[in-house]
Design a protein around this motif. Structure first.
Motif, PDB file in Angstrom:
ATOM      1  N   LYS A   1       0.388 -14.082  -4.747  1.00  0.00           N
ATOM      2  CA  LYS A   1      -1.030 -14.419  -4.804  1.00  0.00           C
ATOM      3  C   LYS A   1      -1.348 -15.664  -3.990  1.00  0.00           C
ATOM      4  N   SER A   2      -0.408 -16.586  -3.918  1.00  0.00           N
ATOM      5  CA  SER A   2      -0.673 -17.851  -3.236  1.00  0.00           C
ATOM      6  C   SER A   2      -0.847 -17.710  -1.727  1.00  0.00           C
ATOM      7  N   ASP A   3      -0.072 -16.824  -1.082  1.00  0.00           N
ATOM      8  CA  ASP A   3      -0.131 -16.740   0.372  1.00  0.00           C
ATOM      9  C   ASP A   3      -0.077 -15.325   0.931  1.00  0.00           C
ATOM     10  N   GLY A   4       0.060 -14.311   0.096  1.00  0.00           N
ATOM     11  CA  GLY A   4       0.054 -12.932   0.547  1.00  0.00           C
ATOM     12  C   GLY A   4       1.363 -12.429   1.124  1.00  0.00           C
ATOM     13  N   VAL A   5       2.403 -13.261   1.096  1.00  0.00           N
ATOM     14  CA  VAL A   5       3.698 -12.855   1.632  1.00  0.00           C
ATOM     15  C   VAL A   5       4.316 -11.807   0.713  1.00  0.00           C
ATOM     16  N   ALA A   6       4.911 -10.786   1.332  1.00  0.00           N
ATOM     17  CA  ALA A   6       5.505  -9.683   0.568  1.00  0.00           C
ATOM     18  C   ALA A   6       6.798 -10.114  -0.114  1.00  0.00           C
ATOM     19  N   GLU A   7       7.021  -9.527  -1.281  1.00  0.00           N
ATOM     20  CA  GLU A   7       8.250  -9.715  -2.043  1.00  0.00           C
ATOM     21  C   GLU A   7       8.714  -8.350  -2.528  1.00  0.00           C
ATOM     22  N   VAL A   8       9.999  -8.258  -2.800  1.00  0.00           N
ATOM     23  CA  VAL A   8      10.568  -7.044  -3.368  1.00  0.00           C
ATOM     24  C   VAL A   8      10.596  -7.215  -4.877  1.00  0.00           C
ATOM     25  N   CYS A   9      10.166  -6.183  -5.600  1.00  0.00           N
ATOM     26  CA  CYS A   9      10.121  -6.258  -7.058  1.00  0.00           C
ATOM     27  C   CYS A   9      11.507  -6.191  -7.697  1.00  0.00           C
ATOM     28  N   GLY A  10      12.461  -5.557  -7.045  1.00  0.00           N
ATOM     29  CA  GLY A  10      13.819  -5.450  -7.580  1.00  0.00           C
ATOM     30  C   GLY A  10      14.811  -5.360  -6.442  1.00  0.00           C
ATOM     31  N   ALA A  11      16.030  -5.781  -6.690  1.00  0.00           N
ATOM     32  CA  ALA A  11      17.035  -5.806  -5.624  1.00  0.00           C
ATOM     33  C   ALA A  11      17.556  -4.418  -5.284  1.00  0.00           C
ATOM     34  N   THR A  12      17.674  -3.558  -6.273  1.00  0.00           N
ATOM     35  CA  THR A  12      18.221  -2.229  -6.044  1.00  0.00           C
ATOM     36  C   THR A  12      17.098  -1.205  -6.147  1.00  0.00           C
ATOM     37  N   VAL A  13      17.086  -0.275  -5.226  1.00  0.00           N
ATOM     38  CA  VAL A  13      16.031   0.743  -5.177  1.00  0.00           C
ATOM     39  C   VAL A  13      16.539   2.025  -5.816  1.00  0.00           C
ATOM     40  N   PRO A  14      15.781   2.602  -6.776  1.00  0.00           N
ATOM     41  CA  PRO A  14      16.189   3.870  -7.374  1.00  0.00           C
ATOM     42  C   PRO A  14      16.261   4.979  -6.327  1.00  0.00           C
ATOM     43  N   GLN A  15      17.172   5.890  -6.511  1.00  0.00           N
ATOM     44  CA  GLN A  15      17.394   7.006  -5.570  1.00  0.00           C
ATOM     45  C   GLN A  15      16.093   7.741  -5.245  1.00  0.00           C
TER      46      GLN A  15
ATOM     47  N   LEU B   1       0.827  -1.210   0.000  1.00  0.00           N
ATOM     48  CA  LEU B   1       0.000   0.000   0.000  1.00  0.00           C
ATOM     49  C   LEU B   1       0.858   1.255   0.000  1.00  0.00           C
ATOM     50  N   THR B   2       1.990   1.201   0.693  1.00  0.00           N
ATOM     51  CA  THR B   2       2.877   2.359   0.776  1.00  0.00           C
ATOM     52  C   THR B   2       3.657   2.561  -0.509  1.00  0.00           C
ATOM     53  N   LEU B   3       4.133   1.479  -1.109  1.00  0.00           N
ATOM     54  CA  LEU B   3       5.022   1.588  -2.265  1.00  0.00           C
ATOM     55  C   LEU B   3       4.806   0.419  -3.233  1.00  0.00           C
ATOM     56  N   PRO B   4       3.730   0.456  -4.016  1.00  0.00           N
ATOM     57  CA  PRO B   4       3.381  -0.672  -4.878  1.00  0.00           C
ATOM     58  C   PRO B   4       4.367  -0.942  -6.011  1.00  0.00           C
ATOM     59  N   SER B   5       5.229   0.005  -6.329  1.00  0.00           N
ATOM     60  CA  SER B   5       6.204  -0.258  -7.398  1.00  0.00           C
ATOM     61  C   SER B   5       7.422  -1.019  -6.878  1.00  0.00           C
ATOM     62  N   THR B   6       7.583  -1.088  -5.562  1.00  0.00           N
ATOM     63  CA  THR B   6       8.742  -1.755  -4.981  1.00  0.00           C
ATOM     64  C   THR B   6       8.367  -3.076  -4.324  1.00  0.00           C
ATOM     65  N   PHE B   7       7.155  -3.171  -3.791  1.00  0.00           N
ATOM     66  CA  PHE B   7       6.714  -4.379  -3.106  1.00  0.00           C
ATOM     67  C   PHE B   7       5.494  -4.958  -3.791  1.00  0.00           C
ATOM     68  N   ARG B   8       5.347  -6.257  -3.678  1.00  0.00           N
ATOM     69  CA  ARG B   8       4.144  -6.947  -4.161  1.00  0.00           C
ATOM     70  C   ARG B   8       3.866  -8.092  -3.189  1.00  0.00           C
ATOM     71  N   GLN B   9       2.665  -8.634  -3.256  1.00  0.00           N
ATOM     72  CA  GLN B   9       2.312  -9.781  -2.433  1.00  0.00           C
ATOM     73  C   GLN B   9       2.087 -10.983  -3.333  1.00  0.00           C
TER      74      GLN B   9
END
Length: 102
Positions: free
Chosen positions: A28-42, A18-26
């Motif tokens: 679908k199978s269990d709702g656990v959060a994942e990071v969309c990419g290893a490096t975060v843009p400045q 909810l805070t940062l949908p371009s960086t985190f996702r859940q």
């Protein structure tokens, strides 16, 4: 900077998404959060720190320097600049979090 989610600790509240949908996702199978990419843009560093602070179970770890950090490299590849830019602009406009989708 890179960010890591402890998936064993994640409480599946989705606050990070909810805070940062371009960086985190859940997953679908269990709702656990994942990071969309290893490096975060400045442009998203402040928002990622906020998402980590807001995690109710402290499952998000921000690693400020990726120097020598194999952990970030193993988390996945960063989105291309072409992918990251539209998300960064949207997240900058939507500092409160939710993108309005249900």
């Amino acid at each position: 900077m890179c960010v890591v989610v402890d998936q064993d600790l994640c409480g599946t509240s989705g606050q990070c998404v909810l805070t940062l949908p371009s960086t985190f996702r859940q997953r679908k199978s269990d709702g656990v959060a994942e990071v969309c990419g290893a490096t975060v843009p400045q442009a998203l560093h402040t928002a990622v720190r906020l998402a980590a602070r807001q995690c109710p179970v402290a499952a998000i770890r921000v690693i400020e320097s990726a120097a020598g950090g194999g952990e970030c490299a193993s988390a996945g590849s960063a989105p291309s600049p072409a992918e990251a830019e539209p998300h960064a602009a949207r997240d900058e406009r939507n500092r409160g979090g939710h993108d309005g989708t249900v």
